[in-house]
Design a protein around this motif. Sequence first.
Motif, PDB file in Angstrom:
ATOM      1  N   ASN A  92       0.801  -1.224   0.000  1.00  0.00           N
ATOM      2  CA  ASN A  92       0.000   0.000   0.000  1.00  0.00           C
ATOM      3  C   ASN A  92       0.837   1.281   0.000  1.00  0.00           C
ATOM      4  O   ASN A  92       0.286   2.374   0.065  1.00  0.00           O
ATOM      5  N   ARG A 136       4.420   2.577  -7.583  1.00  0.00           N
ATOM      6  CA  ARG A 136       3.962   1.516  -6.678  1.00  0.00           C
ATOM      7  C   ARG A 136       4.884   0.316  -6.878  1.00  0.00           C
ATOM      8  O   ARG A 136       5.512   0.172  -7.934  1.00  0.00           O
TER       9      ARG A 136
ATOM     10  N   ARG B   4      -0.515   7.650   6.010  1.00  0.00           N
ATOM     11  CA  ARG B   4      -0.408   7.250   4.612  1.00  0.00           C
ATOM     12  C   ARG B   4      -0.719   5.752   4.459  1.00  0.00           C
ATOM     13  O   ARG B   4      -1.448   5.345   3.577  1.00  0.00           O
ATOM     14  N   ASN B   8      -3.901   4.494   2.369  1.00  0.00           N
ATOM     15  CA  ASN B   8      -3.663   3.611   1.223  1.00  0.00           C
ATOM     16  C   ASN B   8      -4.318   2.250   1.429  1.00  0.00           C
ATOM     17  O   ASN B   8      -4.802   1.637   0.492  1.00  0.00           O
ATOM     18  N   LYS B  11      -7.967   2.635   0.762  1.00  0.00           N
ATOM     19  CA  LYS B  11      -8.193   2.765  -0.691  1.00  0.00           C
ATOM     20  C   LYS B  11      -7.995   1.420  -1.395  1.00  0.00           C
ATOM     21  O   LYS B  11      -8.736   1.067  -2.296  1.00  0.00           O
TER      22      LYS B  11
END
Lengths: 244, 756
Positions: A92, A136, B4, B8, B11
């Motif tokens: 993430n 990412r 964060r 994340n 999400k």
Amino acid sequence: MSEILVVKHLYKDGILKDISFTVNVGEMTAVMGPSGSGKSTLLYQVSGMDRADSGKVWVDGTEICSLSEDERAKFRLERMGFVFQQMNMLKNLNLIDNIMLPASRLGKGKSSGKEISNRAGLLMRKMGIEELAERRITEVSGGQLQRACICRSMMKQPKILFADEPTGALNHGAAQEVMEEFTRLNREGTTILMVTHDSKVAAKCGRILYLLDGSIKGELSLAGLPEGQRREERVSRWLDVMGW
Amino acid sequence: MKTRILWNDIKGNRLLAVSTWLFMAVSAFMFALTCFLFVSLLGSVDTLMEKAQTPDFLQMHAGEISEEALERFAEGNKNVQEYQTLYFLNLENSAITLSGHSLVDSTQDNGVCVQSGKFDYLLDSTNEIIRVSDGEIYVPVCYRQEYGLTAGENVQIGEDIFVIGGFLRDSQMNSMMASSKRFLVSESDYERLKRVGSEEYLIEFLLYEGADVNAFATEYTDAGLPSNGPAITKPLIRLMNALSDGLMIMVILLVSVVLLLISMLCIRFTLLTQLEADRREIGMLKAVGISKGNIRQIYFLKFLALSGLGAVIGLLLAMLAQGILSAHMQELYGASENGSIGFLAAFAGVALTEGVLLISVGRTLKRTEKLSAVEALAGQQGDRKDDKRRIPSPQYLIVTLVIGLGIFMMTLPRNLLSTISSPKFVTYMGIGDGEIRLDIRQTEDIAGKTGQMEQLLAEDEQVERSVTLRTTSCRVYLPDGSHTALQVEYGDHTVFPVTYAAGEAPIGENEIALSYLCAEDLGLSVGDQLLLLIEDDVQEYIVCGIYSDITNGGKTAKAASLHGDGPLMWSVFYVSLNDWAVRQQWLSEYADTLSDGGISVKAVDIQEYVADTYGQTIREIRMAAQVAVMAAVLVMFVVVVLFTRLLVAKDRGDISLRKAIGFTGRDIKGLYFFRYLPVVLIGILTGIVSGNLLGEKLAGLLLKSLGAAGFHFLIDYKTVCLGISAIAVVTVFCAVLFGLSEIRNIRAYECCVERV
């Protein structure tokens, strides 16, 4: 030359039997051996990820077997770096956030955000992955990811870096690039203990320990030998002698 | 960094985050709503009783009274703060018409009175004491909704026409469960109406704080003061007031508890699924030296954020919903003065709910501590089937449990509804299992009229069975030598029995059955001995049964016969007819015959009595049952969609492989439906069995605390077994179909591509 890692009479679950060796500051040492010989288990014990049944391990002067789990975690965070075969990262977070993780407040780091970010930037620049900072982890190649893992392991300027088959999941080209980074780090003064089954990778190290059935059966010093084919042949011959 | 990771993570796992949030919000909403309604009900009832100054002890009486004797008693009793006698003009229901609606079919005792002088005031819609003008009438507030009345419309009593000046709140008789209703008129109008009704007395006492009402009731009876009618105490009035709306709140509370359980199960499961998926990451974090506490914090923070958001939304929704659900309470009892306490209670309820959920999350997160870095990292490759500490993924068990709990959630209120709607429900409230009930009360010569009535019924060919039950007041000797008053109803109690919580109806000469409240009060149970004082003669009885009764003050007894005759307080006749369908016609013919014979009898069709008395409660429980069905459907749908999606994600490789070897999407979906079949069947079975058995015990416990013991569900098997099961099956089918929709996005070649 002073010792950074001292291992004495280490036993673990019948996998490791009376292991003793030392690693000096600035050395790059490889641990080799066939599958099931106990290489990774040895790495987990000497890095404090697991506790041995008996024996003692000193890292940078601290005996880590007597520390509690939390104390060992803190010790690892402050003084050790890790690189794994599977390039484990938090899915993430993007690449730079993953690199900064151990130095961030999450790792109870004392540095400011700017210092951390500057250091991460510097390390990424050195590893040639600066432009991938915001990507990412699924958007970069295996070699790039492993270089990012090396950056992460170097964030807190560890006394010793442990690597478990760092090129095991990479193709030939990527593996070479990663090994070049390890060699550079070692030249800059970082002590490295690496588990590998790749003789070419081991040939980049200054010393090789050969592990069989949980015991160290041999040791090869490559100090003084120039890098290149001769060194690799020397390692191959030695491994033949050891029964590899 | 934590923020964060948190953002994340939310999400990246939207479905898990939304479903977790939904569970947290729905649980918070239900508990907040329960707290709001509970505090609002108690607050409204208390405010009304305080403003109206409800008497602590009330004796209804028909016949002569000596004001002088009552005054002497009141002055001589140190517990009496204030005393008054009110007049209640009992009217024939056929004589009252509310804006065109005749009360002829009402099972309530309707009558008029004037405003009290000292206490027990009748209040208006702002809880102020009503001052009524000549020609005006104030109507009990419960009739406003029932008949859609507005101020300014007409009420006809006999020949007289009154204008509705407003609606009154009666702290004693507000609830439809109270059998009498008072209309308020001016003193001169009252005098004029006296010719159309029979006057009764309400002898009322306001006691000093801390006085023992039960002891006072005994002193009153011992003093030989008027007692031809039921005596009621303030706690019973409060119970009557709270019971009708309280049952709805209890249903919501039970549903809330079940929802909380489901939420705990689902949140725990989603967390375990995530931990399983994050196993490597947790290992990595541990390996690089992030502490256990910090790793837990990363996960906990997400749940804390979702919980906070859920709590706020749940609380806001509950604030909106309580306005709708408490509208009836507000109308009946007025606004509660506990507004801020209600909010605090709701806040505490939400905090408790979220606290329970977060504790459960915290406990589940402890599993991350057990997972060592070495295990997590080493486990990436080898076979982990033998690893006992592996985080489990019991999807099907969880789905079975959630379906079971969902069915339970739907079944329990439905069973409560069918039970209260059933004519047999009155047998839990002290009323016999007959079709028609006739009462001779508060009139002259009760014994003579009872005899006449008995003869009439015996000669009536339409009557299949009938029984006469006479009530007299006796004294019971207590172990300490003192004695207390007890109303004993004697006659054949086996013909139209009430429901016995323990033991059975009295048959033998020395057998007596006690009401639950009476048995509690006297500390007696079945088999115990009881000494009754009847006309200076001490008789020994054995307690043979215990039944529920909330009528006539709730403390009553039943015997087959009494040795010696005390003065009759009232008589009750239970009747069943050869042809049930003609009961309305029979009732109206009988009313004519009886009034021709000069016998004043209150005749009630028990089915109508249930509709009248419990109508509002039934409507509210029906609403709660509907809310429960909606909540259960929503929860089952969300959970099944969630688990199906997780299942498809987990089986992605297998699904791709199946597609590669030629399975169609339809074939693969069929396999999943087949797998869900036993899950749904076991869930339905578990839910129905637990809803009927465990639900009965839970509802029984709640009703027992209100004085109605020995409760058994009267189950509408068609609705429960077929209706609710069908709802569950359709919900699960739609949810599985929706959850499986991802299958069409899985490509056949995926299984051939190396998985990283």
